[in-house]
Design an enzyme around this catalytic site. Sequence first.
Site, PDB file in Angstrom:
ATOM      1  N   GLU A  12       1.407  -1.913  12.659  1.00  0.00           N
ATOM      2  CA  GLU A  12       2.042  -2.975  12.823  1.00  0.00           C
ATOM      3  C   GLU A  12       2.190  -3.399  13.980  1.00  0.00           C
ATOM      4  O   GLU A  12       2.491  -4.739  14.652  1.00  0.00           O
ATOM      5  CB  GLU A  12       2.630  -3.284  11.704  1.00  0.00           C
ATOM      6  N   LYS A  25       4.730   1.793  15.716  1.00  0.00           N
ATOM      7  CA  LYS A  25       5.572   1.709  15.001  1.00  0.00           C
ATOM      8  C   LYS A  25       5.287   2.569  14.185  1.00  0.00           C
ATOM      9  O   LYS A  25       5.674   3.311  13.603  1.00  0.00           O
ATOM     10  CB  LYS A  25       5.103   0.348  14.210  1.00  0.00           C
ATOM     11  N   GLN A  26       4.312   3.685  13.617  1.00  0.00           N
ATOM     12  CA  GLN A  26       4.250   4.345  12.410  1.00  0.00           C
ATOM     13  C   GLN A  26       2.547   4.909  12.492  1.00  0.00           C
ATOM     14  O   GLN A  26       1.723   4.733  13.787  1.00  0.00           O
ATOM     15  CB  GLN A  26       4.492   3.992  11.015  1.00  0.00           C
ATOM     16  N   TRP A  70       0.679  -1.099  -0.022  1.00  0.00           N
ATOM     17  CA  TRP A  70      -0.340   0.011  -0.418  1.00  0.00           C
ATOM     18  C   TRP A  70       0.783   1.129   0.200  1.00  0.00           C
ATOM     19  O   TRP A  70      -0.086   2.726  -0.235  1.00  0.00           O
ATOM     20  CB  TRP A  70      -1.058   0.097   1.305  1.00  0.00           C
ATOM     21  N   ASP A  71       2.210   1.147   0.539  1.00  0.00           N
ATOM     22  CA  ASP A  71       3.721   2.365   0.194  1.00  0.00           C
ATOM     23  C   ASP A  71       2.855   2.799  -1.276  1.00  0.00           C
ATOM     24  O   ASP A  71       3.168   4.590  -1.119  1.00  0.00           O
ATOM     25  CB  ASP A  71       4.556   1.369  -0.009  1.00  0.00           C
TER      26      ASP A  71
END
Lengths: 761, 761
Positions: A487, A599-600, A358-359
């Site tokens: 994640e 994580k992000q 999906w990046d």
Amino acid sequence: MNKDYVLLDPWHIIQDGFNSKDNRIYESQMSIGNGFMGIRGNLEETFSGNSLQGTYVAGVYYPDKTRVGWWKNGYPEYFAKVLNSINFIGIKVFLGNQELDLDKVTIKDFRRDLNMKEGTLTRTSTIIDSNGRETKIESLRFLSKKRKEIACIKYSITPLNYHDTITLIPYLDGNIVNEDSNYDETFWDEVNKGFIEDSAYLTLKTKKLDFHVTSATSFKLLKNKTEINTTPSTLIEDKYVAHKLNIYVSQGETLTLEKYVSLSSSRYYPKDDLVNNVVRSLKSAKNDGFDLLLDEHVSGWNKSWESNDIFIDGDVKAQQSIRFNIFQLHQTYTGEDSRLNISPKGFTGEKYGGSTYWDTEAYCLPFYLGTSAAQISKNLLIYRYNQLGKAKENAVKLGLKGALYPMVTMNGEECHNEWEITFEEIHRNGAIAYAIYNYVNYTGDHKHLLDFGIDVLVEISRFWEGRVIYNKNKNCYMILGVTGPNEYENNVNNNWYTNRIASWTLEYTLQTLEFIKNSFSESYEDVLNRLAIKDSETIKWMDIIKKMYYPKDDNLGIFLQQDGYLDKEDLLIKDIPKEDLPLNQTWSWDRILRSPFIKQADVLQGLYFLGHLYDLETKRKNFYFYEPRTLHESSLSPCVHSILASELGDKEKAYDMYLRTARLDLDNLNNDTDDGLHITSMTGTWMSIVQGFGGMRIIDGTPSFKPFIPDQWIKYSFRVLFRERVLNIEVSKDKVLVTLEKGDPLTILLYDSEIKLTKQH
Amino acid sequence: MNKDYVLLDPWHIIQDGFNSKDNRIYESQMSIGNGFMGIRGNLEETFSGNSLQGTYVAGVYYPDKTRVGWWKNGYPEYFAKVLNSINFIGIKVFLGNQELDLDKVTIKDFRRDLNMKEGTLTRTSTIIDSNGRETKIESLRFLSKKRKEIACIKYSITPLNYHDTITLIPYLDGNIVNEDSNYDETFWDEVNKGFIEDSAYLTLKTKKLDFHVTSATSFKLLKNKTEINTTPSTLIEDKYVAHKLNIYVSQGETLTLEKYVSLSSSRYYPKDDLVNNVVRSLKSAKNDGFDLLLDEHVSGWNKSWESNDIFIDGDVKAQQSIRFNIFQLHQTYTGEDSRLNISPKGFTGEKYGGSTYWDTEAYCLPFYLGTSAAQISKNLLIYRYNQLGKAKENAVKLGLKGALYPMVTMNGEECHNEWEITFEEIHRNGAIAYAIYNYVNYTGDHKHLLDFGIDVLVEISRFWEGRVIYNKNKNCYMILGVTGPNEYENNVNNNWYTNRIASWTLEYTLQTLEFIKNSFSESYEDVLNRLAIKDSETIKWMDIIKKMYYPKDDNLGIFLQQDGYLDKEDLLIKDIPKEDLPLNQTWSWDRILRSPFIKQADVLQGLYFLGHLYDLETKRKNFYFYEPRTLHESSLSPCVHSILASELGDKEKAYDMYLRTARLDLDNLNNDTDDGLHITSMTGTWMSIVQGFGGMRIIDGTPSFKPFIPDQWIKYSFRVLFRERVLNIEVSKDKVLVTLEKGDPLTILLYDSEIKLTKQH
């Protein structure tokens, strides 16, 4: 603290000195590519030290047998891998009788220079062998930006304090493995090899899927810059062909080998005709000669920089890194072939195997929208449109309707195999819908919705409809058992981002249907029929939109990452001992999962995507709650934070986060650059400047800018393409200058004021 | 509906007829073992059809390289596997020149009979080859209950309508693999092989850990029951030795081969002396002869049944299955060697690889407490005590203090490798603590607490202390990120069972310390010092006990499986289409996870363990809420439900659940008996009768019974060992008879009334 790996320079990435330990990191940084193929910065000579030999050819992949602990229903049979292909850069060197192994000699004055302006990698070094013999080596290589099949190396060797026969063996080697092969299997069989006139060639085919790859090579030999004629002997072994050249070289003389390489695959030529075509383009290249090839290559890069460069005055660190990011992106994907996509590591490593995440939609698309013709971005969307059938099959596999796009794919089939990601990280579907919105919003290509977009939107909406559950007690819809962009939590209930992007997809799908009804009324019935859309369906979607549940905390004024997030320990990143970072390299997985650390960007990812729907106060509260809890251990994280910090006027944080995304690989910040570069997150660096510092948004078809300049900078400027125009935005401490450099007059918003631009002559 | 695999018979498991498709299922059912080794019900002859050839030797295992998708910190390097060992039952048969392959001939009148009373497996069949030649084959095999190293096969062959030379090749074959080998590697190397007098021998060693296994074999040959002398030729190949016998047999004559086998491992003899010892015991066995060996074996089984049989009148289905379960348990574990434990598949298959799960403590212990000398159960506890050091290392690996016992192990090291289980299914620690309570409560061996128990309890308590988090907002302790016994949810917060068993462990540890202080006061200080117990620690434990958070729903009056359980869809098992069951074979993992369906007793497991702490009403509400949502896709589930249903007076449900646990493998209820039998859950069948129908509990050291009889039964009786006594409980429609058959007078509770029993003469 992280060490400095490369020298600071606005246009060059320079490695000064050599140590075997860090070699894999530099191999990643010194990667070159041309969108069709790419190679890591491997040395030409034999090197028995720490190295990942890597040559990658676009679209040539391998379905490696899946490796899991306990098989679960729904897992894919294979994990597709970017394939390590024929090593074509190799040159074996013998000084007298002794083979040169760069890991076994003393290397002094080692310097490599990745010239980003010209797209070349040069190396100079002097080596001293165990007999005290000093030899100077210089090389220059490039993968032609103009001729996608052509690679060239100029390799020079000068005995400084001795004379001897020097043997050079330029070769093609098909005895390559994927480092990440699941069961240590090899993936290639030999098809043919041999010599045609002065060219050596080798064809391999993949053991599955039957991709054929042919490489051919030829050479010119020069002594002190004058071409010399020589009759090479030839070597032929299993999956290996080479020329062998023995030349006596006096002290101080320079022997130069020009190695010409051509390579292509059965994706571009019929298998029967592959060798002929590859040899033909090789001959033509050799005929034209090294200097001409280099000239046309350099001018190709110059042209690219003319429209894509971002200039920063007063901050070499920032300048170097944004160029490195832009350079690598253009090396990876050129958008000419809609069958291709952008792999997380591009052509710089094997990690993450598959091509498409999906990046692409979430991070890469904005970059290509802003820097390339609309067709390039459209091709990224067409790629998913073409894979809609497989996405529908994928949903069926999970017992659902509609389409679930894969987490990782080459051809549309899922090939990731961890349940918490494969089956649960379904927010990816939202990013694919969002990309359609983003593309149409930017380009104004509304016809795309009718021709391609609506099919994808409807099937994704159907997936969401099947995946939500209605909670009778609470009279709302929920999404249970997901993994969000963060994640570092798995199998959670009601991840805010997932719930939000799901209901947004439903809204956008309904809006798009309405739009088609109004703007392409003659086609509306066709669309309803083609997609078999029922009223009951759209009514259900409206109900879901109305009653979707969003976890939040009213006291804090924030959206909750997921149900129960506030039950976690109340700790911040600054509470973690430094030596524990990055956590994914020191903590056990369960400890990471139950920690509050993210994580992000997750909630913030949603506030970035859907920024137009939330006020500044909401963004502020969420940003200052989540940012101190976010590890940025995904390369995709800092850019979103940088852009939001810019919007919130937090210049310092925006700048910090910019550097973090920009210099991730140059400074090896996540201690994993040795595996390859973080290609898909490099777009985030560009976004941090253009959307962050520059504040660019598209509001109802109008570009809007709210630039500011980081304190550390004197001036910066960037160009963007927008609907056939080229805009140049130049920002200094006290002035913003927006110039329409190309195209028809255009109205823009600058700090919310309308300004009409016309091209100046 | 499930088909009937075996004929109903109180003492026999009879397969009537043969089909290749089901062969693996029957191979599991026809497994025999003697606690030291075991073999699946493989055919002696060559069989190229559907088969899992399996020979397993207690304690001989292999650390196979772990196979995972993406490596996570904390994963073990290897997954230990029960090792498939030398195939010693094999006899190759040639009828004339044609090798007999039972998959390539017509088989008629095929009948196998597992005689549970005597511990033998017999087979009779007539086969017809492609030339129409009919041959009768009979065989009988057993693994000696008396001589643990000895196996015997009597194999007879009769040509019914022809005469020819028959060749028999009894062999030892070391060319065996584990079906579940992660990378298709073989695990064995050859050490030696050869012939000593009339014995053939073969020694293999494992490629890792250097276990040596030697098997030796010899034979007698009879024609029409009269021994004949013959000089066999010998065959020797890689990891293979055999005798070869060619005998002319007339029509109607019967040729009989008695194959004697001895086998042992370097766990019991020095490696240098292994061959000698194995050959010596072989010779002795052969010398004593088949009939004597069989006699002593049968009388061993008779003796075992005398103290362990459960008799059921009026229900052959129930009778057969309880005996099958008891029989298999005594075949698997005899408790003589505290280095051994009970593997989920015993010696009947490879699935689940490792030897020891929490099954041992939670399910197996009660069976051995009730049927065997206390030392046998104590050995199971000592096994864990001896592995305390490794359990502490395991906790450190996860960043925690105290001890975390492994999910799966051979030697105390964790060897499971799925994060949601390995790292998160920590409730297993509670079962290990509970087993100590259970053992002491049953046996009255309080000294065990001082010598062994307290060390384990304190370290487990320390683990819980580190694993809980204090939630300031809610002023309570929580356990986040766990997987409960219900493995159909992963990474949940506050699994009720886990929270409960954790705080119970802390309570019991504190009680035990108090008990030691009072009853072993002279040793109390030693204990405090040995374990470095600080006041601050026990104070903290008390605080956790006081403030542990338990998810519950007051309206429903139930404990909640985990936070958010009631947000799941409100569906019952009866709503699932029949063809979807078992779900783990048809649904994708995410669908299972987000569904409300429970794999096995979870809240109910806690109410069973801690039954003395909860009233009937609580049990009733939870039972009738959870039971309709429970799939019983773990073999460990139905027994707990049966016992609770008995306690709640729900005879019908108790009986249904009894049959489900009892006939799991005889009826292949979970469609996985082909992989092996569910050994560790077989204890549940015994528990369902003794604790369920019989209502046996130990209350303050006194056995208590509240028997009832299922409507389907006329009468049943069971024997239990309790503190050196043997009690016989006989229950008929209108009468309960409790007899003290052995031991000192004893007071028991029968329906809460005290009854003093003395032995009748």
